[in-house]
Structure formats: C-alpha cells, structure tokens
Design a protein around this motif. Structure first.
Motif, short mmCIF file in Angstrom:
data_model
loop_
_atom_site.label_atom_id
_atom_site.label_comp_id
_atom_site.label_asym_id
_atom_site.label_seq_id
_atom_site.Cartn_x
_atom_site.Cartn_y
_atom_site.Cartn_z
N UNK A 138 9.15 3.04 6.01
CA UNK A 138 7.91 3.82 6.00
C UNK A 138 7.04 3.37 4.83
N UNK A 139 5.78 3.10 5.11
CA UNK A 139 4.83 2.71 4.06
C UNK A 139 4.48 3.96 3.24
N UNK A 145 0.20 1.64 -4.87
CA UNK A 145 -0.71 0.87 -5.72
C UNK A 145 -0.73 1.43 -7.13
N UNK A 146 -0.73 2.74 -7.27
CA UNK A 146 -0.72 3.36 -8.59
C UNK A 146 0.57 3.10 -9.33
N UNK A 147 1.68 3.09 -8.61
CA UNK A 147 2.99 2.87 -9.23
C UNK A 147 3.12 1.46 -9.79
N UNK A 148 2.40 0.50 -9.21
CA UNK A 148 2.45 -0.88 -9.71
C UNK A 148 1.96 -0.98 -11.15
N UNK A 149 1.09 -0.03 -11.54
CA UNK A 149 0.50 -0.08 -12.88
C UNK A 149 1.05 1.00 -13.80
N UNK A 167 5.72 -5.10 3.35
CA UNK A 167 4.72 -6.06 3.82
C UNK A 167 3.29 -5.71 3.44
N UNK A 168 3.12 -5.12 2.25
CA UNK A 168 1.79 -4.71 1.80
C UNK A 168 1.01 -5.90 1.23
N UNK A 193 8.46 -10.37 -4.30
CA UNK A 193 7.53 -9.76 -3.35
C UNK A 193 6.34 -10.65 -3.06
N UNK A 194 5.86 -11.38 -4.07
CA UNK A 194 4.75 -12.31 -3.84
C UNK A 194 5.15 -13.37 -2.83
N UNK A 195 6.39 -13.83 -2.91
CA UNK A 195 6.90 -14.80 -1.95
C UNK A 195 6.97 -14.19 -0.55
N UNK A 196 7.51 -12.97 -0.47
CA UNK A 196 7.61 -12.29 0.83
C UNK A 196 6.23 -12.03 1.44
N UNK A 197 5.24 -11.83 0.58
CA UNK A 197 3.89 -11.50 1.06
C UNK A 197 3.06 -12.75 1.36
#
Length: 201
Positions: A138-139, A145-149, A167-168, A193-197
C-alpha cells in the motif's frame, strides 16, 4: 503456554529459513500453517491466552513480541499495542518481531491502526506505519515525502526504503539527494531505492 512458546519459536525459525537458499516456498507455506495454528490456539484461549502472551514479554525477544503484537492487532487493543511499540523502541532487538506482526496481520485488521501510526508525532511510530504499508503493498501517500526529510535517521532510512518498494518515481530526486546523507544506512537505502526507481547510475 505451549501455543505461545511454539509460535514464538517458529517465528524465529521462519526468519532463518526465509534466508536459506535450499528452502522452497512449499516449506515456508507449511511453516506458516504451523505458526497460524499456534496463533489460533492463543486466540481461542481468549483472555487467558492473551495473558500468557503478555507474561512472555518478561523476556521480550523477537518471537515473544511477534505473538503479543499479533494478538493486540487482532483484538484491536490500542493500549496493549502502545506498550508493545514502547517495548520495541526501547529494545531494538525485538523490533523485527513487532514489524513482522504487522506483515502477518491481515490488511482488514490493520485498518485504522496504520493510519494512526502514520499520523503520530513520534518518528518510531511513523516508521512502523510506513513498514506496515510497504509489507501490504500500500502506498502511504504524502506522508512518505515528508519522512524523507525527517530529522530522525531511522525514519528517513525506512522512508527511503519504502519509496523504492512502492515504486514512487516522484521521489527519485529525494533518494538521489539522500545519497550524501551523513547516516550510512540512509545513504545505502537511498542508493538501493534510486536503482529500483530507474537510475542505473
């Protein structure tokens, strides 16, 4: 008590077997059936079974926390779940048990619980909410996005991992920016994740 002990033990066995190269899906399926049967035995015992699961937390290992958390989720007991979240935060070795219980529980049982975790002020609770979303495919939405920072490294690392798992692609730039994160785990999750994306570089 035997149901509690066996479910806790088999949870540990599963964590070993799931990484073993010789184990087939059929073997894991049979093991899951055994775990489910013991968890059902604890559930059928009602309050007595729940009490035994709580007693087992005197030594909060991965398996013990797993069993108690499954019971708390299925009973929708917020107070017990709060205590288990506090235990897992204080005893990092038990966190895998708590997180795997969220993966084990059905999506229907998690309705409302996961939303409350994602909206929580505490980083650890939001981390659990993100992990629960990812395990059920589940997305988690805008909260990711907030949690990334976030200032908390544990939450950042989890958010970076979930971005790839879900897959965001809209968060690819955030993952690339995190490659230079001072926390090594965050930098690793960002690269993965950058690789997966889609960024093969």
């Amino acid at each position: 008590m035997q149901h509690v002990e066996e479910a806790a033990h088999l949870r540990h066995v599963r964590s070993v077997l799931v990484r073993a190269p010789h184990v087939r899906l059929l073997h894991l399926g049979r093991l899951d059936e055994r775990i489910a049967a013991h968890l059902d035995g604890v559930a059928v015992a009602g309050e007595y079974g729940t009490g035994l699961a709580q007693q087992a937390l005197e030594r909060p290992g991965t398996g013990e926390v797993f069993v108690a958390t499954v019971r708390a989720i299925e009973d929708r007991d917020v107070d017990r779940l709060d205590k288990l979240l506090a235990i897992a935060e204080a005893v990092p070795a038990s966190r895998a048990g708590l997180l795997s219980a969220f993966g084990w529980a059905s999506a229907a049982d998690l309705q409302g619980i996961t939303k409350a975790l994602l909206d929580a002020a505490q980083p650890w609770r939001r981390e659990v909410g993100l992990a629960a979303c990812a395990m059920h495919g589940v997305d988690p939405g805008a909260v990711l996005a907030g949690a990334l920072r976030d200032a908390d490294a544990g939450l950042r690392a989890r958010a970076l991992r979930v971005a790839g798992q879900c897959g965001r692609r809209d968060l690819l730039d955030g993952c690339l920016a995190a490659l230079t994160d001072e926390d090594e785990r965050c930098a690793f999750e960002a690269a993965q994740s950058a690789l997966l994306l889609g960024d093969r570089a």
